[in-house]
Design a protein around this motif. Sequence first.
Motif, PDB file in Angstrom:
ATOM      1  N   GLY A 119       0.770  -1.232   0.000  1.00 38.01           N
ATOM      2  CA  GLY A 119       0.000   0.000   0.000  1.00 38.01           C
ATOM      3  C   GLY A 119       0.799   1.278   0.000  1.00 38.01           C
ATOM      4  O   GLY A 119       0.230   2.355   0.020  1.00 38.01           O
ATOM      5  N   GLY A 120       2.117   1.173  -0.053  1.00 39.43           N
ATOM      6  CA  GLY A 120       2.933   2.382  -0.111  1.00 39.43           C
ATOM      7  C   GLY A 120       3.169   2.814  -1.540  1.00 39.43           C
ATOM      8  O   GLY A 120       2.744   2.159  -2.491  1.00 39.43           O
ATOM      9  N   ASP A 121       3.843   3.933  -1.725  1.00 42.71           N
ATOM     10  CA  ASP A 121       4.190   4.394  -3.068  1.00 42.71           C
ATOM     11  C   ASP A 121       5.220   3.448  -3.673  1.00 42.71           C
ATOM     12  O   ASP A 121       5.123   3.047  -4.822  1.00 42.71           O
ATOM     13  N   VAL A 122       6.233   3.079  -2.877  1.00 42.42           N
ATOM     14  CA  VAL A 122       7.201   2.059  -3.251  1.00 42.42           C
ATOM     15  C   VAL A 122       7.241   1.087  -2.077  1.00 42.42           C
ATOM     16  O   VAL A 122       7.554   1.479  -0.957  1.00 42.42           O
ATOM     17  N   ASP A 123       6.896  -0.171  -2.322  1.00 35.96           N
ATOM     18  CA  ASP A 123       6.852  -1.164  -1.256  1.00 35.96           C
ATOM     19  C   ASP A 123       8.152  -1.945  -1.182  1.00 35.96           C
ATOM     20  O   ASP A 123       8.938  -1.975  -2.130  1.00 35.96           O
ATOM     21  N   LEU A 124       8.359  -2.586  -0.029  1.00 34.99           N
ATOM     22  CA  LEU A 124       9.577  -3.340   0.248  1.00 34.99           C
ATOM     23  C   LEU A 124       9.221  -4.786   0.491  1.00 34.99           C
ATOM     24  O   LEU A 124       8.353  -5.093   1.311  1.00 34.99           O
ATOM     25  N   GLY A 125       9.893  -5.698  -0.220  1.00 33.35           N
ATOM     26  CA  GLY A 125       9.735  -7.127  -0.005  1.00 33.35           C
ATOM     27  C   GLY A 125      10.989  -7.687   0.611  1.00 33.35           C
ATOM     28  O   GLY A 125      12.103  -7.296   0.259  1.00 33.35           O
ATOM     29  N   LEU A 126      10.828  -8.614   1.548  1.00 30.08           N
ATOM     30  CA  LEU A 126      11.943  -9.291   2.203  1.00 30.08           C
ATOM     31  C   LEU A 126      11.890 -10.759   1.800  1.00 30.08           C
ATOM     32  O   LEU A 126      10.965 -11.475   2.183  1.00 30.08           O
ATOM     33  N   ASP A 127      12.855 -11.197   1.014  1.00 31.87           N
ATOM     34  CA  ASP A 127      12.854 -12.555   0.461  1.00 31.87           C
ATOM     35  C   ASP A 127      13.885 -13.414   1.169  1.00 31.87           C
ATOM     36  O   ASP A 127      15.082 -13.212   1.011  1.00 31.87           O
ATOM     37  N   GLY A 128      13.406 -14.368   1.952  1.00 32.00           N
ATOM     38  CA  GLY A 128      14.289 -15.285   2.655  1.00 32.00           C
ATOM     39  C   GLY A 128      14.292 -16.678   2.054  1.00 32.00           C
ATOM     40  O   GLY A 128      14.788 -17.615   2.659  1.00 32.00           O
ATOM     41  N   SER A 129      13.759 -16.815   0.851  1.00 38.31           N
ATOM     42  CA  SER A 129      13.694 -18.134   0.216  1.00 38.31           C
ATOM     43  C   SER A 129      15.067 -18.590  -0.257  1.00 38.31           C
ATOM     44  O   SER A 129      15.991 -17.786  -0.420  1.00 38.31           O
ATOM     45  N   ASP A 130      15.183 -19.878  -0.495  1.00 40.16           N
ATOM     46  CA  ASP A 130      16.447 -20.439  -0.972  1.00 40.16           C
ATOM     47  C   ASP A 130      16.827 -19.930  -2.349  1.00 40.16           C
ATOM     48  O   ASP A 130      18.002 -19.919  -2.702  1.00 40.16           O
ATOM     49  N   ASP A 131      15.850 -19.510  -3.151  1.00 40.49           N
ATOM     50  CA  ASP A 131      16.157 -19.049  -4.506  1.00 40.49           C
ATOM     51  C   ASP A 131      16.153 -17.523  -4.636  1.00 40.49           C
ATOM     52  O   ASP A 131      16.096 -16.985  -5.733  1.00 40.49           O
ATOM     53  N   ALA A 132      16.254 -16.815  -3.506  1.00 43.53           N
ATOM     54  CA  ALA A 132      16.344 -15.348  -3.551  1.00 43.53           C
ATOM     55  C   ALA A 132      17.639 -14.943  -4.246  1.00 43.53           C
ATOM     56  O   ALA A 132      18.672 -15.595  -4.093  1.00 43.53           O
TER      57      ALA A 132
END
Length: 114
Positions: free
Chosen positions: A41-54
């Motif tokens: 919902g922000g103008d620019v959002d932040l994703g945190l990827d902790g997956s093995d294929d990040a």
Amino acid sequence: MARISYVELPVKRVGETRDFYAKAFGWAFTDFGPDYSATTGGDVDLGLDGSDDAITQLLPIVEVEDLEAALDSVVAAGGEVTVPIFAFPGGRRFHFRDPAGNVLGVFVNEPGHE
């Protein structure tokens, strides 16, 4: 109109990193399983990827209205597709490498898509 609307960070511990940003900046996150959390919902959002294929670097992601047209444009302009189109909760995306070696993602928002 295409614009960078999302930035994804590779992280080792999603919960710890999420809690840091929530405490430091007051950001609210939505968890999408144990290996992914994101602001929404922000103008620019932040994703945190902790997956093995990040990927191992910051990933700017461009939002577009037509994913297939954007893919065609990226390839025609000399970009190299590094991850073909795939679905995720909320849409679809692909990754590409620009001529300078930078990796970016491109996505289309499709609520309810998994």
